[in-house]
Design a protein around this motif. Structure first.
Motif, PDB file in Angstrom:
ATOM      1  N   LYS A  16       0.863  -1.183   0.000  1.00 57.08           N
ATOM      2  CA  LYS A  16       0.000   0.000   0.000  1.00 57.08           C
ATOM      3  C   LYS A  16       0.896   1.227   0.000  1.00 57.08           C
ATOM      4  N   ASN A  17       0.274   2.381  -0.092  1.00 59.61           N
ATOM      5  CA  ASN A  17       1.029   3.633   0.031  1.00 59.61           C
ATOM      6  C   ASN A  17       0.924   4.168   1.447  1.00 59.61           C
ATOM      7  N   GLU A  18       2.036   4.686   1.963  1.00 58.41           N
ATOM      8  CA  GLU A  18       2.006   5.384   3.241  1.00 58.41           C
ATOM      9  C   GLU A  18       2.733   6.717   3.091  1.00 58.41           C
ATOM     10  N   ILE A  19       2.360   7.661   3.931  1.00 62.42           N
ATOM     11  CA  ILE A  19       3.071   8.931   3.994  1.00 62.42           C
ATOM     12  C   ILE A  19       3.938   8.881   5.239  1.00 62.42           C
ATOM     13  N   TYR A  20       5.236   8.768   5.023  1.00 63.09           N
ATOM     14  CA  TYR A  20       6.167   8.607   6.132  1.00 63.09           C
ATOM     15  C   TYR A  20       6.532   9.970   6.705  1.00 63.09           C
ATOM     16  N   LEU A  21       6.584  10.047   8.040  1.00 61.34           N
ATOM     17  CA  LEU A  21       6.832  11.305   8.738  1.00 61.34           C
ATOM     18  C   LEU A  21       8.112  11.204   9.557  1.00 61.34           C
ATOM     19  N   GLN A  22       9.002  12.147   9.386  1.00 61.04           N
ATOM     20  CA  GLN A  22      10.242  12.217  10.171  1.00 61.04           C
ATOM     21  C   GLN A  22      10.281  13.543  10.912  1.00 61.04           C
ATOM     22  N   LYS A 162      12.873 -13.111   8.870  1.00 61.25           N
ATOM     23  CA  LYS A 162      14.096 -12.343   8.616  1.00 61.25           C
ATOM     24  C   LYS A 162      14.193 -11.934   7.153  1.00 61.25           C
ATOM     25  N   ASN A 163      13.971 -12.875   6.256  1.00 59.48           N
ATOM     26  CA  ASN A 163      14.057 -12.572   4.829  1.00 59.48           C
ATOM     27  C   ASN A 163      12.890 -11.694   4.365  1.00 59.48           C
ATOM     28  N   TYR A 164      11.738 -11.874   4.997  1.00 58.76           N
ATOM     29  CA  TYR A 164      10.586 -11.023   4.675  1.00 58.76           C
ATOM     30  C   TYR A 164      10.923  -9.560   4.958  1.00 58.76           C
ATOM     31  N   GLN A 165      11.469  -9.289   6.135  1.00 57.00           N
ATOM     32  CA  GLN A 165      11.823  -7.915   6.496  1.00 57.00           C
ATOM     33  C   GLN A 165      12.933  -7.372   5.594  1.00 57.00           C
ATOM     34  N   LYS A 170      14.057  -3.310   1.095  1.00 57.84           N
ATOM     35  CA  LYS A 170      14.562  -2.914  -0.221  1.00 57.84           C
ATOM     36  C   LYS A 170      13.634  -1.876  -0.848  1.00 57.84           C
ATOM     37  N   TYR A 171      12.347  -1.970  -0.512  1.00 55.56           N
ATOM     38  CA  TYR A 171      11.367  -1.034  -1.044  1.00 55.56           C
ATOM     39  C   TYR A 171      11.103   0.133  -0.092  1.00 55.56           C
ATOM     40  N   ASN A 172      11.220  -0.138   1.208  1.00 54.20           N
ATOM     41  CA  ASN A 172      10.976   0.889   2.225  1.00 54.20           C
ATOM     42  C   ASN A 172      12.042   0.762   3.307  1.00 54.20           C
ATOM     43  N   PRO A 173      13.069   1.616   3.282  1.00 49.55           N
ATOM     44  CA  PRO A 173      14.187   1.487   4.229  1.00 49.55           C
ATOM     45  C   PRO A 173      13.778   1.702   5.682  1.00 49.55           C
ATOM     46  N   LYS A 177      11.370   0.012  11.474  1.00 48.16           N
ATOM     47  CA  LYS A 177      12.462   0.630  12.212  1.00 48.16           C
ATOM     48  C   LYS A 177      11.894   1.444  13.380  1.00 48.16           C
ATOM     49  N   GLU A 178      12.758   1.871  14.286  1.00 43.94           N
ATOM     50  CA  GLU A 178      12.306   2.699  15.400  1.00 43.94           C
ATOM     51  C   GLU A 178      11.886   4.079  14.889  1.00 43.94           C
ATOM     52  N   ASN A 179      11.077   4.737  15.698  1.00 39.65           N
ATOM     53  CA  ASN A 179      10.601   6.088  15.373  1.00 39.65           C
ATOM     54  C   ASN A 179       9.823   6.138  14.068  1.00 39.65           C
ATOM     55  N   ASN A 180       8.923   5.197  13.896  1.00 45.44           N
ATOM     56  CA  ASN A 180       8.087   5.197  12.707  1.00 45.44           C
ATOM     57  C   ASN A 180       6.808   5.988  12.947  1.00 45.44           C
ATOM     58  N   PHE A 181       6.665   7.053  12.189  1.00 44.93           N
ATOM     59  CA  PHE A 181       5.470   7.885  12.208  1.00 44.93           C
ATOM     60  C   PHE A 181       4.930   7.880  10.782  1.00 44.93           C
TER      61      PHE A 181
END
Length: 274
Positions: A16-22, A162-165, A170-173, A177-181
């Motif tokens: 899906k699409n997400e809008i990632y916030l940092q 492990k391989n799934y992640q 590769k598509y979403n670094p 990960k921590e601090n995911n908004f």
């Protein structure tokens, strides 16, 4: 031999699409997306309150904290499915004092979302005098970007976690990960899926423990109608540590039809932590 491309094609089917916030530890320009700070609201805005029991067993009516403000014109550049309103401001509030988990009907009102389509009528509102400084989130600038979103895990024959992640990253670094908004997309699940909990309360039950097998069938039939609106992780900066439980996250959910109609009055919040 492990065939990465084979599994990558299968995983992409779930994307899906997400809008990632940092967040950045700097003050944003007026109207720009941010965590915390003071809200921009209409002159007649009534600050939201919630009556809840704190960790000392004291039940009081307390003001909610502004968690985030999202400039929807900013977000529209990354909202490829056009799910959010294209203009205006979206405000997310939560009761940081009692931190309800959203698993019981009495948690109704512990979180609120407000949509203001016209920025020109908004003005900065100061905090209520009874909002303890401990429960104010410092103003932090948000950078937005478009990312592919994937389930926390999905069952694919021959593919371990492990391989799934590894493939998802590769598509979403930022995957898991921590601090995911984020806005939209899949939630980063810490405990269990949340759509059933949202639908349980929506259908009028106190919690999942009060439902019968017939009730559960009704809930299962409609839980797919919920969509993640906003995921906010614990916030750790030089100035403050805002922890949702033990390094947890809060998740704002909304019915797809309500989002389509720009109706944010029936959102539901779930807190999950480790």
């Amino acid at each position: 031999m492990f065939n990465t491309m084979k599994y990558a094609r299968k995983i992409r089917q779930y994307a899906k699409n997400e809008i990632y916030l940092q967040y950045k530890e700097k003050k944003p320009d007026k109207y720009f997306s941010k965590l915390g700070g003071k809200p921009l609201v209409p002159k007649d805005f009534a600050w939201p309150y919630y009556t809840g029991e704190d960790f000392d067993g004291i039940v009081e009516e307390r003001p909610l904290t502004l968690v985030a403000s999202i400039n929807l014109e900013e977000a529209s550049f990354f909202d490829v499915d056009h799910l959010l309103p294209s203009k205006g401001l979206l405000l997310f509030f939560y009761d940081l004092h009692t931190m309800p988990a959203g698993l019981e009907a009495k948690d109704q009102g512990c979180a609120r979302v407000y949509y203001f389509p016209d920025l020109s009528i908004l003005e900065e509102r100061d905090y209520p005098k009874d909002l303890d400084e401990e429960f104010i989130i410092p103003e932090l600038s948000l950078n937005l970007s478009q990312q592919l979103s994937f389930p926390t895990y999905c069952e694919i024959d021959g593919l371990d976690e492990k391989n799934y992640q590894k493939i998802c990253r590769k598509y979403n670094p930022y995957f898991l990960k921590e601090n995911n908004f984020k806005l939209l997309g899949y939630p980063d699940i810490i405990q269990d899926e949340m759509e059933g909990d949202c639908e349980t309360i929506y259908q009028g039950y106190d919690n999942s423990y009060t439902t019968t097998l017939v009730d559960q069938k009704k809930i299962q039939a409609h839980k797919h109608e919920w969509i993640l609106l906003f995921q906010c992780n614990s916030i750790c900066t030089k100035e403050t540590d805002i922890m949702f439980g033990d390094f947890g996250s809060i998740y704002y959910w909304i019915k797809k039809e309500d989002l389509k109609n720009k109706d944010f009055s029936h959102i539901w919040l779930i807190l999950q932590c480790f």
